[in-house]
Design a protein around this motif. Structure first.
Motif, mmCIF file in Angstrom:
data_model
loop_
_atom_site.group_PDB
_atom_site.id
_atom_site.type_symbol
_atom_site.label_atom_id
_atom_site.label_comp_id
_atom_site.label_asym_id
_atom_site.label_seq_id
_atom_site.Cartn_x
_atom_site.Cartn_y
_atom_site.Cartn_z
ATOM 1 N N LEU A 99 -5.726 1.635 5.736
ATOM 2 C CA LEU A 99 -5.484 0.777 6.898
ATOM 3 C C LEU A 99 -4.300 -0.131 6.605
ATOM 4 O O LEU A 99 -4.243 -0.780 5.562
ATOM 5 N N GLU A 100 -3.370 -0.160 7.540
ATOM 6 C CA GLU A 100 -2.224 -1.069 7.435
ATOM 7 C C GLU A 100 -2.209 -1.975 8.664
ATOM 8 O O GLU A 100 -2.098 -1.502 9.794
ATOM 9 N N THR A 101 -2.327 -3.267 8.438
ATOM 10 C CA THR A 101 -2.260 -4.250 9.515
ATOM 11 C C THR A 101 -0.840 -4.790 9.586
ATOM 12 O O THR A 101 -0.300 -5.260 8.578
ATOM 13 N N VAL A 146 -11.046 -11.222 9.211
ATOM 14 C CA VAL A 146 -11.633 -10.077 9.916
ATOM 15 C C VAL A 146 -11.905 -8.936 8.947
ATOM 16 O O VAL A 146 -12.947 -8.261 9.009
ATOM 17 N N LEU A 147 -10.971 -8.713 8.005
ATOM 18 C CA LEU A 147 -11.084 -7.579 7.086
ATOM 19 C C LEU A 147 -12.032 -7.848 5.916
ATOM 20 O O LEU A 147 -12.392 -6.909 5.195
ATOM 21 N N SER A 148 -12.429 -9.088 5.733
ATOM 22 C CA SER A 148 -13.212 -9.444 4.546
ATOM 23 C C SER A 148 -14.545 -8.708 4.468
ATOM 24 O O SER A 148 -15.073 -8.489 3.377
ATOM 25 N N SER A 149 -15.085 -8.324 5.622
ATOM 26 C CA SER A 149 -16.373 -7.631 5.624
ATOM 27 C C SER A 149 -16.254 -6.146 5.907
ATOM 28 O O SER A 149 -17.244 -5.471 6.173
ATOM 29 N N SER A 150 -15.027 -5.608 5.853
ATOM 30 C CA SER A 150 -14.813 -4.207 6.245
ATOM 31 C C SER A 150 -15.145 -3.212 5.142
ATOM 32 O O SER A 150 -15.306 -2.017 5.402
ATOM 33 N N MET A 178 0.829 -1.196 0.000
ATOM 34 C CA MET A 178 0.000 0.000 0.000
ATOM 35 C C MET A 178 0.860 1.240 0.000
ATOM 36 O O MET A 178 2.022 1.202 0.383
ATOM 37 N N ASP A 179 0.342 2.355 -0.391
ATOM 38 C CA ASP A 179 1.077 3.608 -0.440
ATOM 39 C C ASP A 179 1.115 4.211 0.959
ATOM 40 O O ASP A 179 0.137 4.756 1.455
ATOM 41 N N THR A 180 2.293 4.108 1.640
ATOM 42 C CA THR A 180 2.394 4.582 3.016
ATOM 43 C C THR A 180 2.395 6.092 3.108
ATOM 44 O O THR A 180 2.392 6.649 4.192
ATOM 45 N N ALA A 181 2.421 6.775 1.970
ATOM 46 C CA ALA A 181 2.317 8.231 2.008
ATOM 47 C C ALA A 181 0.892 8.680 2.323
ATOM 48 O O ALA A 181 0.649 9.812 2.702
ATOM 49 N N LEU A 182 -0.070 7.776 2.118
ATOM 50 C CA LEU A 182 -1.456 8.110 2.413
ATOM 51 C C LEU A 182 -1.658 8.242 3.905
ATOM 52 O O LEU A 182 -0.985 7.598 4.704
ATOM 53 N N SER A 183 -2.621 9.072 4.334
ATOM 54 C CA SER A 183 -3.026 9.093 5.729
ATOM 55 C C SER A 183 -3.570 7.720 6.070
ATOM 56 O O SER A 183 -4.401 7.174 5.346
ATOM 57 N N ASP A 203 -11.421 0.418 0.865
ATOM 58 C CA ASP A 203 -10.822 0.580 -0.455
ATOM 59 C C ASP A 203 -9.312 0.369 -0.425
ATOM 60 O O ASP A 203 -8.712 -0.006 -1.423
ATOM 61 N N ASP A 204 -8.693 0.648 0.711
ATOM 62 C CA ASP A 204 -7.233 0.611 0.780
ATOM 63 C C ASP A 204 -6.813 -0.028 2.092
ATOM 64 O O ASP A 204 -6.888 0.596 3.156
ATOM 65 N N SER A 205 -6.386 -1.274 2.048
ATOM 66 C CA SER A 205 -5.882 -1.955 3.237
ATOM 67 C C SER A 205 -4.796 -2.923 2.819
ATOM 68 O O SER A 205 -4.791 -3.435 1.704
ATOM 69 N N GLY A 206 -3.881 -3.154 3.723
ATOM 70 C CA GLY A 206 -2.792 -4.082 3.447
ATOM 71 C C GLY A 206 -2.361 -4.761 4.726
ATOM 72 O O GLY A 206 -2.588 -4.251 5.823
ATOM 73 N N ILE A 207 -1.730 -5.933 4.588
ATOM 74 C CA ILE A 207 -1.237 -6.689 5.734
ATOM 75 C C ILE A 207 0.253 -6.917 5.528
ATOM 76 O O ILE A 207 0.681 -7.439 4.500
ATOM 77 N N ALA A 208 1.035 -6.490 6.516
ATOM 78 C CA ALA A 208 2.486 -6.632 6.425
ATOM 79 C C ALA A 208 2.988 -7.489 7.578
ATOM 80 O O ALA A 208 2.546 -7.336 8.715
#
Length: 282
Positions: A36-38, A70-74, A1-6, A77-82
């Motif tokens: 969202l970044e997990t 958990v995120l499947s029903s959220s 994901m673009d970490t420059a985003l809020s 538009d922008d989420s990632g898991i690291a």
């Protein structure tokens, strides 16, 4: 994901409290139009035995699958898991640099090294450069108001504005609370509570509180802000209020910062004792 985003960063370890934290973080990110970044942290070395955790990678893979569920029903538009390797606190602090907030569960897998435990959330709240939200199941799940501690300090002013932002996104009311000692230990007695001197101090505290919230109220006309000055310690005022709140928001340091360093800060004690989620803002 673009970490420059809020973005909101969630520390995740597959525990039930981490699930709550991820759900809260996802809902808040969606309502506030944030990414969202997990982050799953794997501690490669056992600090006691000094060898590689044989099951660390397997656990990380399992946690990742749980996070996906958990995120499947959220509907984000922008989420990632690291998955990141290293000691838990420094790794999460680095991951949350520049974020809108860092979100963790109140308790994690205490039997697994590097997982999110109560002590980890305390350390994160002390050292993060962004607000830290520690999520726990509230005593009153139906509560629709956010309690915020206000004492006139710059940190409490930022806490109030943070609470207003959450309240707007979640359509909740802000309850600004000021706890103070109405009687000095040196000369206070039970009878003093009813004295005119104490009544004057309570009236003065209420006037100060109204002044302290005035600017935030003007900036957030769409958020209802209620106020109450309570003649008890700040910790007791906030912990008692948390029993009927969805969240308590506190500044990392208050007006009496030096005294709180000696006694244990209000924010840390509220974080430990509150009956709902706690946000620590700096």
């Amino acid at each position: 994901m673009d970490t420059a985003l809020s973005r909101i960063v969630v520390g995740y370890d597959g525990s039930p409290d981490a699930d709550l934290a991820l759900q809260w973080g996802a809902q808040t990110a969606r309502r506030r139009d944030l990414a969202l970044e997990t982050v799953i942290v794997v501690n490669d070395l056992d600090p006691v035995l000094g060898h590689h955790h044989e099951h660390a990678e397997q656990a990380a893979a399992e946690w990742r699958e749980l996070a996906v569920t958990v995120l499947s029903s959220s509907d984000l538009d922008d989420s990632g898991i690291a998955v990141r390797h290293g000691p838990t606190v420094p790794t999460l602090l680095a991951a949350s640099h520049g974020a809108e907030m860092l979100v963790v569960g109140s308790r994690g897998h205490g039997l697994m090294t590097g997982s999110l435990t109560g002590s980890v959330s305390q350390h994160l709240a002390r050292h993060a450069t962004c607000p830290v939200v520690v999520v726990r199941r509230p005593h009153r799940p139906d509560s629709r108001h956010i309690v915020v501690g206000v004492d006139g300090s710059p940190e409490s002013d930022r806490a109030l504005r943070f609470a207003c932002g959450l309240a707007r996104a979640q359509q909740q009311t802000v309850f600004a609370v000021h706890g103070f000692h109405a009687v000095t230990p040196a000369k206070g007695t039970t009878d003093d509570i009813f004295s005119s001197e104490v009544a004057i101090r309570i009236e003065h505290a209420e006037r100060l509180l109204r002044d302290w919230v005035a600017a935030a109220a003007r900036e957030n006309p769409d958020v209802e802000i209620l106020t109450e000055s309570i003649a008890v310690s700040p910790v007791r005022a906030l912990v008692d209020s948390s029993a009927v709140a969805s969240m308590v928001v506190v500044g990392s340091r208050g007006r009496d910062a030096f005294a709180e360093l000696l006694l244990g800060s209000v924010s840390q004690r509220v974080l430990h004792d509150a009956h709902c989620s706690v946000a620590v803002v700096r």
